[in-house]
Design a protein around this motif. Sequence first.
Motif, short mmCIF file in Angstrom:
data_model
loop_
_atom_site.label_atom_id
_atom_site.label_comp_id
_atom_site.label_asym_id
_atom_site.label_seq_id
_atom_site.Cartn_x
_atom_site.Cartn_y
_atom_site.Cartn_z
N VAL A 77 29.06 50.49 40.34
CA VAL A 77 29.55 49.47 39.40
C VAL A 77 30.84 49.99 38.80
N SER A 78 31.94 49.22 38.89
CA SER A 78 33.15 49.73 38.25
C SER A 78 34.30 48.75 38.15
N GLY A 79 34.59 47.98 39.20
CA GLY A 79 35.78 47.13 39.19
C GLY A 79 37.04 47.85 39.62
N ILE A 80 36.91 49.11 40.06
CA ILE A 80 38.08 49.81 40.58
C ILE A 80 37.84 50.15 42.05
N GLU A 81 38.94 50.33 42.75
CA GLU A 81 38.90 50.78 44.14
C GLU A 81 39.56 52.15 44.18
N ARG A 97 43.13 48.77 40.79
CA ARG A 97 42.24 47.81 40.12
C ARG A 97 41.90 46.70 41.09
N SER A 98 40.72 46.73 41.65
CA SER A 98 40.11 45.69 42.48
C SER A 98 40.81 45.41 43.81
#
Length: 191
Positions: A77-81, A97-98
Motif C-alpha cells: 500500500v503506498s501510491g508510489i512507484e 508518484r503513481s
Amino acid sequence: MDKAPVDLWTVSLTAPSPGHLSEDEIARANRFKFEEDRVRWTRARSALRVILSRYVGDDPFRLAFIYGAHGKPALLVSGIEFNLSHAGDWAMIAVSRSIPVGVDIERIRPNIDMAPLLHRLGETDLPDETQQLYQVWTRREAKSKAAGGALFDKPPNNICAVDLNAPPNYAASIALVGYEPDVHYCGAGKR
C-alpha cells in the motif's frame, strides 16, 4: 511526450550501513554464494527500505512488498512507484508518484562484448563505442523494468528512457511509462 518528475537516489555500497531487512530478505541474502555479493545486496535492499520509508512515512522494517510476474517489487500500500538496480559498488533507486518506473545501472566491463547481447534482444543500429553500448543496454533494461516485463520481451512504445549521470566507469538509465523522466537527483549519494 509530457515530462513527469522522478527522484533518483545513488547509493554507495562500499560503506557499512545498518541492515533493515525482513526475515524473507535475510533468508534470500544468506543464499548468496559469495560474501561480497551478499553484503552489496543487503546494503542495496536496506537503502531501498530507508528511502521508501521517507516517502510513505513508515518504519523501514514495516514496509511490505509484493512482486509482479517477473519479480518487480511494489509496496503493498503506498501510491508510489519505485525501482532498484545495483552493480558493483553502486545502487540506484528511482521513485515516482503513481507512474511505473524502471532504472538500471551497469558497471562497464571492456572485456564483455555488448553488441551480440543487444542483438539477441532485437536492438539494431548499434554504436561502436563501449560506453554507448552500455547506455543502449541500460535504456533497454530500464524500459523492461518500467513495464514489469521480461528483458527479452520488447517493451511497449509508450515507455521513455533517458541516460543518467552515473559514477565513473558505469552507465545508467531511467524510464517511465507514458512520460519523459524529469530526473531529480536526491540525497547524499547525488552524482
